[in-house]
Design an enzyme around this catalytic site. Structure first.
Site, PDB file in Angstrom:
ATOM      1  N   TYR A 234     -15.293 -11.230  -0.182  1.00 17.65           N
ATOM      2  CA  TYR A 234     -15.971  -9.948  -0.470  1.00 17.65           C
ATOM      3  C   TYR A 234     -17.163 -10.157  -1.395  1.00 17.65           C
ATOM      4  O   TYR A 234     -18.197  -9.506  -1.255  1.00 17.65           O
ATOM      5  CB  TYR A 234     -14.993  -8.951  -1.098  1.00 17.65           C
ATOM      6  CG  TYR A 234     -13.973  -8.421  -0.121  1.00 17.65           C
ATOM      7  CD1 TYR A 234     -14.294  -7.375   0.737  1.00 17.65           C
ATOM      8  CD2 TYR A 234     -12.697  -8.965  -0.041  1.00 17.65           C
ATOM      9  CE1 TYR A 234     -13.361  -6.887   1.652  1.00 17.65           C
ATOM     10  CE2 TYR A 234     -11.759  -8.494   0.859  1.00 17.65           C
ATOM     11  CZ  TYR A 234     -12.102  -7.457   1.701  1.00 17.65           C
ATOM     12  OH  TYR A 234     -11.190  -6.981   2.606  1.00 17.65           O
TER      13      TYR A 234
ATOM     14  N   ARG B 158       0.818  -1.223   0.000  1.00 14.68           N
ATOM     15  CA  ARG B 158       0.000   0.000   0.000  1.00 14.68           C
ATOM     16  C   ARG B 158       0.854   1.277   0.000  1.00 14.68           C
ATOM     17  O   ARG B 158       0.471   2.283   0.589  1.00 14.68           O
ATOM     18  CB  ARG B 158      -0.944   0.041   1.220  1.00 14.68           C
ATOM     19  CG  ARG B 158      -2.085  -0.938   1.168  1.00 14.68           C
ATOM     20  CD  ARG B 158      -3.239  -0.411   0.319  1.00 14.68           C
ATOM     21  NE  ARG B 158      -4.327  -1.367   0.298  1.00 14.68           N
ATOM     22  CZ  ARG B 158      -5.428  -1.274   1.031  1.00 14.68           C
ATOM     23  NH1 ARG B 158      -5.590  -0.239   1.828  1.00 14.68           N
ATOM     24  NH2 ARG B 158      -6.347  -2.184   0.957  1.00 14.68           N
TER      25      ARG B 158
ATOM     26  N   ASP C 244      -6.783  -2.392  -7.395  1.00 17.11           N
ATOM     27  CA  ASP C 244      -7.342  -3.043  -6.218  1.00 17.11           C
ATOM     28  C   ASP C 244      -7.663  -4.493  -6.563  1.00 17.11           C
ATOM     29  O   ASP C 244      -7.937  -4.810  -7.725  1.00 17.11           O
ATOM     30  CB  ASP C 244      -8.613  -2.329  -5.734  1.00 17.11           C
ATOM     31  CG  ASP C 244      -8.952  -2.749  -4.311  1.00 17.11           C
ATOM     32  OD1 ASP C 244      -8.386  -2.169  -3.361  1.00 17.11           O
ATOM     33  OD2 ASP C 244      -9.750  -3.699  -4.132  1.00 17.11           O
TER      34      ASP C 244
ATOM     35  N   ARG D  21      -6.063  11.888  -5.876  1.00 17.21           N
ATOM     36  CA  ARG D  21      -7.322  11.181  -5.611  1.00 17.21           C
ATOM     37  C   ARG D  21      -8.509  12.148  -5.722  1.00 17.21           C
ATOM     38  O   ARG D  21      -9.549  11.805  -6.275  1.00 17.21           O
ATOM     39  CB  ARG D  21      -7.215  10.567  -4.223  1.00 17.21           C
ATOM     40  CG  ARG D  21      -8.451  10.025  -3.620  1.00 17.21           C
ATOM     41  CD  ARG D  21      -8.706   8.597  -4.082  1.00 17.21           C
ATOM     42  NE  ARG D  21      -9.602   7.942  -3.156  1.00 17.21           N
ATOM     43  CZ  ARG D  21     -10.889   8.238  -3.058  1.00 17.21           C
ATOM     44  NH1 ARG D  21     -11.422   9.149  -3.827  1.00 17.21           N
ATOM     45  NH2 ARG D  21     -11.638   7.620  -2.174  1.00 17.21           N
TER      46      ARG D  21
ATOM     47  N   ARG E 103      -3.137   6.892   1.165  1.00 14.56           N
ATOM     48  CA  ARG E 103      -3.614   8.126   1.810  1.00 14.56           C
ATOM     49  C   ARG E 103      -2.643   8.774   2.792  1.00 14.56           C
ATOM     50  O   ARG E 103      -2.833   9.918   3.162  1.00 14.56           O
ATOM     51  CB  ARG E 103      -4.946   7.840   2.524  1.00 14.56           C
ATOM     52  CG  ARG E 103      -6.100   7.696   1.551  1.00 14.56           C
ATOM     53  CD  ARG E 103      -7.305   7.075   2.217  1.00 14.56           C
ATOM     54  NE  ARG E 103      -6.997   5.696   2.585  1.00 14.56           N
ATOM     55  CZ  ARG E 103      -7.866   4.831   3.107  1.00 14.56           C
ATOM     56  NH1 ARG E 103      -9.095   5.220   3.364  1.00 14.56           N
ATOM     57  NH2 ARG E 103      -7.518   3.604   3.393  1.00 14.56           N
TER      58      ARG E 103
HETATM   59  O1  CP3 Z   1       0.008  -1.613  -2.446  1.00 15.48           O
HETATM   60  C1  CP3 Z   1      -0.280  -0.707  -3.259  1.00 15.48           C
HETATM   61  O2  CP3 Z   1       0.128   0.465  -3.151  1.00 15.48           O
HETATM   62  C2  CP3 Z   1      -1.090  -1.079  -4.483  1.00 15.48           C
HETATM   63  C3  CP3 Z   1      -2.481  -0.797  -4.428  1.00 15.48           C
HETATM   64  C4  CP3 Z   1      -3.420  -1.676  -3.619  1.00 15.48           C
HETATM   65  C5  CP3 Z   1      -4.634  -1.162  -3.076  1.00 15.48           C
HETATM   66  N1  CP3 Z   1      -5.340  -2.201  -2.566  1.00 15.48           N
HETATM   67  C6  CP3 Z   1      -5.036   0.241  -3.103  1.00 15.48           C
HETATM   68  C7  CP3 Z   1      -6.118   0.711  -2.220  1.00 15.48           C
HETATM   69  C8  CP3 Z   1      -3.390  -3.044  -3.352  1.00 15.48           C
HETATM   70  C9  CP3 Z   1      -2.313  -4.067  -3.664  1.00 15.48           C
HETATM   71  C10 CP3 Z   1      -4.623  -3.369  -2.697  1.00 15.48           C
HETATM   72  C11 CP3 Z   1      -4.979  -4.743  -2.298  1.00 15.48           C
HETATM   73  C12 CP3 Z   1      -6.202  -4.969  -1.535  1.00 15.48           C
HETATM   74  N2  CP3 Z   1      -7.415  -4.346  -1.652  1.00 15.48           N
HETATM   75  C13 CP3 Z   1      -6.345  -5.996  -0.566  1.00 15.48           C
HETATM   76  C14 CP3 Z   1      -5.269  -6.997  -0.186  1.00 15.48           C
HETATM   77  C15 CP3 Z   1      -4.242  -6.429   0.700  1.00 15.48           C
HETATM   78  C16 CP3 Z   1      -4.728  -6.010   2.062  1.00 15.48           C
HETATM   79  O3  CP3 Z   1      -4.647  -4.814   2.341  1.00 15.48           O
HETATM   80  O4  CP3 Z   1      -5.154  -6.886   2.830  1.00 15.48           O
HETATM   81  C17 CP3 Z   1      -7.657  -5.938  -0.068  1.00 15.48           C
HETATM   82  C18 CP3 Z   1      -8.248  -6.822   0.993  1.00 15.48           C
HETATM   83  C19 CP3 Z   1      -8.319  -4.892  -0.780  1.00 15.48           C
HETATM   84  C20 CP3 Z   1      -9.748  -4.483  -0.655  1.00 15.48           C
HETATM   85  C21 CP3 Z   1      -9.859  -3.079  -0.198  1.00 15.48           C
HETATM   86  N3  CP3 Z   1      -9.518  -1.963  -0.952  1.00 15.48           N
HETATM   87  C22 CP3 Z   1     -10.348  -2.620   1.042  1.00 15.48           C
HETATM   88  C23 CP3 Z   1     -10.823  -3.512   2.177  1.00 15.48           C
HETATM   89  C24 CP3 Z   1     -10.300  -1.227   1.006  1.00 15.48           C
HETATM   90  C25 CP3 Z   1     -10.834  -0.284   2.043  1.00 15.48           C
HETATM   91  C26 CP3 Z   1      -9.935  -0.150   3.207  1.00 15.48           C
HETATM   92  C27 CP3 Z   1      -9.122   1.096   3.076  1.00 15.48           C
HETATM   93  O5  CP3 Z   1      -7.914   1.019   3.305  1.00 15.48           O
HETATM   94  O6  CP3 Z   1      -9.738   2.123   2.774  1.00 15.48           O
HETATM   95  C28 CP3 Z   1      -9.736  -0.836  -0.223  1.00 15.48           C
HETATM   96  C29 CP3 Z   1      -9.481   0.539  -0.693  1.00 15.48           C
HETATM   97  C30 CP3 Z   1      -8.088   0.869  -1.154  1.00 15.48           C
HETATM   98  N4  CP3 Z   1      -7.309   0.072  -1.937  1.00 15.48           N
HETATM   99  C31 CP3 Z   1      -7.390   2.101  -0.917  1.00 15.48           C
HETATM  100  C32 CP3 Z   1      -6.161   2.005  -1.578  1.00 15.48           C
HETATM  101  C33 CP3 Z   1      -5.076   3.047  -1.665  1.00 15.48           C
HETATM  102  C34 CP3 Z   1      -7.933   3.293  -0.147  1.00 15.48           C
HETATM  103  C35 CP3 Z   1      -9.017   3.934  -0.947  1.00 15.48           C
HETATM  104  C36 CP3 Z   1      -8.977   5.455  -1.042  1.00 15.48           C
HETATM  105  O7  CP3 Z   1      -7.981   6.034  -1.517  1.00 15.48           O
HETATM  106  O8  CP3 Z   1      -9.982   6.052  -0.684  1.00 15.48           O
END
Ligand code: CP3
Length: 344
Positions: free
Chosen positions: A150, A25, A75, A38, A29
């Protein structure tokens, strides 16, 4: 001339010290420049599907910190979305999907899959052109089990009870869902590699809630199938598996899935990680909250990892994604300490 991509060397079993590093990640943010892009992009999904913006945010942590690997910005849930499932990311709530039924699993269409994901492939192509030669580009997908949790619950849950119950009550439909996800995810990774990804990571964030038989059937087998299909197309591209929370199952997971790199969460004891390292590269495993706390909590955590795992193939990383409240100076301090081999 292609630069030397040390993350790839380590994933293939070489020891490099100080180790290469990146963060799960890493585009997110906690970075003011991410929050700015964003806002311009609109919703989170708009950001994922707009190659210009997705490239921009992927490059931000590379420009700021000089990480050794860059991970495609997207994602894991774009895969069910590309299979026609409704998906939205709601502010403060995370992902929201329409829960899938057993009948709908039979009707899942794969026709438009790669067309729907074309913007992701475009992002990968542009990234490989824009990244420094020595930076490894990592593509990724979610593991079938984690993505299925999910799709079935329709949102994140603390214990994945809806998916576990569905799997017990509807075993045939559930097996079919895992099979579709494994095949489509493998094809998705192959396309990312074609577009320029140097390595790929499979995120199984919820693998820690399953009993032995379910871990074997829902985590190991589908991931082994993905690895098999990716290797058939690209035998030399390393695959990293991240079965978060797998505990006692980590070793079996590595042996039976065939992944080259093993992503470790922060609860894996370093002595056990050292043992796992005998079978190949490990990646991890700093508690992301040590990075939030900074100071001694951070430097103690980094030094223990380097001291215990630095003499074998190690890609330094966090044990899970960086959290939004992390301060940028703490990340800078971590990078400096790792780059100095723990003596900073
Ligand atoms: O690592 C990176 O920088 C690459 C981008 C990446 C994102 N999500 C961006 C993201 C990767 C590899 C993921 C994987 C992901 N997404 C997983 C597996 C890894 C983990 O964290 O367990 C899962 C379970 C998801 C599903 C997901 N996406 C959730 C549960 C959420 C909401 C939680 C949160 O952190 O807000 C997201 C949103 C998400 N994915 C964001 C980002 C940067 C935040 C969204 C935003 O910018 O508003």
């Amino acid at each position: 001339m292609a630069g030397k991509r040390i993350v790839l060397d380590v994933l293939r079993g070489e020891t490099v010290f100080p180790p290469p590093l990146w963060m799960m990640r890493q585009a997110g943010r906690y970075l003011p420049e991410y929050r700015e892009t964003r806002k311009r992009a609109g919703t989170f999904l708009d950001l994922c599907y707009n190659p210009e913006y997705a490239v921009e945010v992927t490059l931000q942590p590379i420009e700021r910190f000089g990480f050794d690997a860059s991970i495609l910005f997207s994602d894991i849930l774009v895969v069910p979305h590309a299979l026609g499932r409704a998906l939205a990311f709601e502010e403060g709530r995370g992902p929201v999907l329409t829960p899938i039924t057993a009948a709908e699993i039979n009707d899942l269409g794969t026709d438009a899959f790669h067309v729907n994901l074309a913007p992701v492939y475009e992002t990968v192509r542009t990234l490989r052109k824009k990244l420094p030669d020595e930076t490894t580009l990592i593509g990724f997908c979610g593991a079938p089990w984690t993505v299925a949790t999910y799709m079935i619950a329709g949102h994140g849950t603390p214990d994945q009870a809806p998916a576990r119950l569905f799997a017990y009550r509807e075993p045939a439909a559930f097996a079919r869902l895992l099979k579709i996800l494994a095949d489509q995810s493998a094809a998705y990774l192959v396309r990312q590699i074609e577009a320029g990804a140097d390595a790929v990571q499979i995120f199984d964030s919820w693998s820690g809630v399953l009993d032995e038989a379910c871990f074997e059937a829902f985590c190991i087998q589908p991931v082994a199938e993905i690895v098999r299909q990716v290797k058939a197309a690209y035998p030399n591209v390393p695959v990293i598996g991240f079965p978060k929370g797998a505990g006692f199952n980590y070793e079996r997971y590595r042996e039976r899935t065939g992944v080259q790199g093993l992503g470790l969460d922060w609860t894996v004891p370093l002595s056990a990680a050292r043992e796992l390292q005998r079978g190949g590269a490990v990646q991890g495993n700093l508690d992301p909250l040590r990075l939030v706390a900074g100071g001694k909590a951070l430097s103690d955590g980094v030094k223990s990892i380097l001291d215990t795992l630095g003499q074998g193939p190690l890609v330094f990383n966090l044990g899970h994604g960086i959290t939004p409240e992390t301060s940028v100076p703490h990340v800078e301090a971590m990078v400096k300490l790792v780059r100095s081999g723990g003596h900073g």
